[in-house]
Scaffold this motif. Structure first.
Motif, PDB file in Angstrom:
ATOM      1  N   ARG A  23      68.510  92.635  -3.304  1.00 45.16           N
ATOM      2  CA  ARG A  23      68.976  91.273  -3.565  1.00 45.16           C
ATOM      3  C   ARG A  23      70.023  91.342  -4.671  1.00 45.16           C
ATOM      4  NH1 ARG A  23      67.247  88.829   0.744  1.00 45.16           N
ATOM      5  NH2 ARG A  23      65.035  88.461   0.896  1.00 45.16           N
ATOM      6  N   THR A  24      71.072  90.566  -4.502  1.00 44.85           N
ATOM      7  CA  THR A  24      72.099  90.553  -5.541  1.00 44.85           C
ATOM      8  C   THR A  24      71.586  89.825  -6.783  1.00 44.85           C
ATOM      9  OG1 THR A  24      73.017  88.595  -4.491  1.00 44.85           O
ATOM     10  CG2 THR A  24      74.066  90.696  -3.983  1.00 44.85           C
ATOM     11  N   MET A  25      70.776  88.763  -6.565  1.00 44.87           N
ATOM     12  CA  MET A  25      70.235  88.011  -7.692  1.00 44.87           C
ATOM     13  C   MET A  25      68.719  88.111  -7.641  1.00 44.87           C
ATOM     14  SD  MET A  25      70.735  84.023  -8.407  1.00 44.87           S
ATOM     15  CE  MET A  25      69.133  83.265  -8.546  1.00 44.87           C
ATOM     16  N   ALA A  26      68.100  88.419  -8.776  1.00 50.96           N
ATOM     17  CA  ALA A  26      66.645  88.511  -8.811  1.00 50.96           C
ATOM     18  C   ALA A  26      66.055  87.116  -8.611  1.00 50.96           C
ATOM     19  CB  ALA A  26      66.195  89.089 -10.144  1.00 50.96           C
ATOM     20  N   LYS A  27      64.955  87.074  -7.888  1.00 52.59           N
ATOM     21  CA  LYS A  27      64.281  85.800  -7.662  1.00 52.59           C
ATOM     22  C   LYS A  27      63.729  85.285  -8.981  1.00 52.59           C
ATOM     23  CE  LYS A  27      61.199  86.436  -4.443  1.00 52.59           C
ATOM     24  NZ  LYS A  27      60.156  86.193  -3.463  1.00 52.59           N
ATOM     25  N   ILE A  28      63.781  83.983  -9.154  1.00 56.90           N
ATOM     26  CA  ILE A  28      63.205  83.368 -10.346  1.00 56.90           C
ATOM     27  C   ILE A  28      61.705  83.238 -10.118  1.00 56.90           C
ATOM     28  CG2 ILE A  28      63.143  81.259 -11.715  1.00 56.90           C
ATOM     29  CD1 ILE A  28      66.055  80.824 -10.914  1.00 56.90           C
ATOM     30  N   LYS A  29      60.938  83.661 -11.089  1.00 58.56           N
ATOM     31  CA  LYS A  29      59.479  83.584 -10.973  1.00 58.56           C
ATOM     32  C   LYS A  29      58.990  82.291 -11.624  1.00 58.56           C
ATOM     33  CE  LYS A  29      59.001  87.924  -9.557  1.00 58.56           C
ATOM     34  NZ  LYS A  29      59.256  88.113  -8.164  1.00 58.56           N
TER      35      LYS A  29
ATOM     36  N   LEU B 149      64.996  73.822 -18.342  1.00 53.05           N
ATOM     37  CA  LEU B 149      64.811  73.718 -16.886  1.00 53.05           C
ATOM     38  C   LEU B 149      65.968  72.947 -16.240  1.00 53.05           C
ATOM     39  CD1 LEU B 149      60.978  73.031 -16.571  1.00 53.05           C
ATOM     40  CD2 LEU B 149      62.187  75.069 -15.827  1.00 53.05           C
ATOM     41  N   THR B 150      66.388  71.857 -16.859  1.00 53.50           N
ATOM     42  CA  THR B 150      67.494  71.084 -16.278  1.00 53.50           C
ATOM     43  C   THR B 150      68.797  71.881 -16.318  1.00 53.50           C
ATOM     44  OG1 THR B 150      67.760  69.974 -18.410  1.00 53.50           O
ATOM     45  CG2 THR B 150      66.557  68.775 -16.710  1.00 53.50           C
ATOM     46  N   LYS B 151      68.976  72.666 -17.382  1.00 47.63           N
ATOM     47  CA  LYS B 151      70.177  73.508 -17.478  1.00 47.63           C
ATOM     48  C   LYS B 151      70.167  74.560 -16.363  1.00 47.63           C
ATOM     49  CE  LYS B 151      72.705  76.519 -20.598  1.00 47.63           C
ATOM     50  NZ  LYS B 151      72.561  77.524 -21.624  1.00 47.63           N
ATOM     51  N   LYS B 152      69.011  75.192 -16.161  1.00 49.77           N
ATOM     52  CA  LYS B 152      68.857  76.210 -15.113  1.00 49.77           C
ATOM     53  C   LYS B 152      69.119  75.582 -13.741  1.00 49.77           C
ATOM     54  CE  LYS B 152      67.527  80.380 -13.968  1.00 49.77           C
ATOM     55  NZ  LYS B 152      68.397  81.508 -14.294  1.00 49.77           N
ATOM     56  N   LEU B 153      68.608  74.373 -13.552  1.00 48.61           N
ATOM     57  CA  LEU B 153      68.790  73.669 -12.283  1.00 48.61           C
ATOM     58  C   LEU B 153      70.277  73.393 -12.023  1.00 48.61           C
ATOM     59  CD1 LEU B 153      67.203  72.352  -9.939  1.00 48.61           C
ATOM     60  CD2 LEU B 153      67.230  70.247 -11.245  1.00 48.61           C
ATOM     61  N   ASP B 154      70.984  72.956 -13.041  1.00 51.67           N
ATOM     62  CA  ASP B 154      72.428  72.702 -12.901  1.00 51.67           C
ATOM     63  C   ASP B 154      73.181  73.981 -12.545  1.00 51.67           C
ATOM     64  OD1 ASP B 154      72.170  70.022 -13.386  1.00 51.67           O
ATOM     65  OD2 ASP B 154      72.597  70.190 -15.545  1.00 51.67           O
ATOM     66  N   GLU B 155      72.819  75.076 -13.217  1.00 51.47           N
ATOM     67  CA  GLU B 155      73.472  76.366 -12.931  1.00 51.47           C
ATOM     68  C   GLU B 155      73.252  76.768 -11.478  1.00 51.47           C
ATOM     69  OE1 GLU B 155      71.815  79.152 -15.688  1.00 51.47           O
ATOM     70  OE2 GLU B 155      72.713  78.172 -17.435  1.00 51.47           O
ATOM     71  N   LEU B 156      72.003  76.635 -11.032  1.00 57.04           N
ATOM     72  CA  LEU B 156      71.672  77.036  -9.659  1.00 57.04           C
ATOM     73  C   LEU B 156      72.401  76.151  -8.641  1.00 57.04           C
ATOM     74  CD1 LEU B 156      67.876  77.771 -10.088  1.00 57.04           C
ATOM     75  CD2 LEU B 156      69.611  79.426  -9.439  1.00 57.04           C
TER      76      LEU B 156
ATOM     77  N   LYS C 182      72.637  85.264  -0.023  1.00 55.87           N
ATOM     78  CA  LYS C 182      72.210  84.777  -1.336  1.00 55.87           C
ATOM     79  C   LYS C 182      71.895  83.282  -1.319  1.00 55.87           C
ATOM     80  CE  LYS C 182      73.722  85.360  -6.096  1.00 55.87           C
ATOM     81  NZ  LYS C 182      74.828  85.638  -6.968  1.00 55.87           N
ATOM     82  N   ILE C 183      72.441  82.546  -0.351  1.00 55.40           N
ATOM     83  CA  ILE C 183      72.226  81.097  -0.266  1.00 55.40           C
ATOM     84  C   ILE C 183      70.734  80.778  -0.208  1.00 55.40           C
ATOM     85  CG2 ILE C 183      72.513  79.065   1.221  1.00 55.40           C
ATOM     86  CD1 ILE C 183      75.299  80.052   1.871  1.00 55.40           C
ATOM     87  N   LYS C 184      70.000  81.506   0.615  1.00 54.52           N
ATOM     88  CA  LYS C 184      68.563  81.257   0.774  1.00 54.52           C
ATOM     89  C   LYS C 184      67.828  81.478  -0.543  1.00 54.52           C
ATOM     90  CE  LYS C 184      64.490  82.628   3.358  1.00 54.52           C
ATOM     91  NZ  LYS C 184      63.895  83.532   4.340  1.00 54.52           N
ATOM     92  N   VAL C 185      68.164  82.569  -1.239  1.00 48.50           N
ATOM     93  CA  VAL C 185      67.519  82.893  -2.508  1.00 48.50           C
ATOM     94  C   VAL C 185      67.763  81.784  -3.529  1.00 48.50           C
ATOM     95  CG1 VAL C 185      67.448  84.555  -4.412  1.00 48.50           C
ATOM     96  CG2 VAL C 185      67.735  85.366  -2.083  1.00 48.50           C
ATOM     97  N   VAL C 186      68.991  81.282  -3.594  1.00 42.77           N
ATOM     98  CA  VAL C 186      69.342  80.235  -4.561  1.00 42.77           C
ATOM     99  C   VAL C 186      68.618  78.933  -4.215  1.00 42.77           C
ATOM    100  CG1 VAL C 186      71.240  78.849  -5.491  1.00 42.77           C
ATOM    101  CG2 VAL C 186      71.552  81.284  -5.115  1.00 42.77           C
ATOM    102  N   ARG C 187      68.547  78.601  -2.932  1.00 42.10           N
ATOM    103  CA  ARG C 187      67.849  77.378  -2.511  1.00 42.10           C
ATOM    104  C   ARG C 187      66.378  77.434  -2.907  1.00 42.10           C
ATOM    105  NH1 ARG C 187      67.577  77.066   2.964  1.00 42.10           N
ATOM    106  NH2 ARG C 187      66.676  75.008   2.816  1.00 42.10           N
TER     107      ARG C 187
END
Length: 139
Positions: A15-21, A33-40, A62-67
């Protein structure tokens, strides 16, 4: 069974981006959390643009991972918000409807034990004046 060489180096295993746990997100506060949400969400927008313009296959995957990451952030955000509300309303007389137990419609409308056992004055008089008869039966 050990994975084969081909299975180890399959593209889906990189995966290019590690999954967020979710457990990592739980330690964050509301602002983080809101900042992370905006970035995503921004990243998802860029990936969708790349998809339309014919971007690389890695970006499309990567679209699926980000969603899913956006969903995780929102889930953690909503869960923490609800738990804080539960703490705020403990010991209060009434709870907001979204914090009450769902159960079923029939159970929610059911009489309480006190209501079911309540007796009217006329029923009480009848029970006192005409007790149930006891019979001595031969064995």
């Amino acid at each position: 069974l050990a994975p084969t060489f081909a299975a180890k180096f399959h593209p889906r295993n990189f995966r290019t981006m590690a999954k967020i746990k979710a457990y990592e997100l739980r330690s964050n506060n509301k602002a983080a959390l809101t900042k992370k949400l905006d970035e995503l969400k921004n990243e998802l927008g860029q990936l969708r643009v790349a998809k339309v313009t014919g971007g690389a296959q890695s970006k499309l995957a990567k679209i699926k991972v980000v969603r899913k990451s956006i969903a995780r952030v929102l889930t953690v955000y909503n869960q923490t918000q609800k738990s804080k509300l539960r703490e705020a309303f403990t010991g209060k007389t009434f709870l907001p409807k979204d914090l009450r137990q769902k159960k079923t419609r029939a159970i929610r409308r059911k009489l309480t034990k006190e209501q079911a056992q309540a007796v009217t004055l006329s029923q009480k008089k009848t029970a006192d004046n005409f007790p149930t008869r006891k019979y001595a039966l031969k064995a």
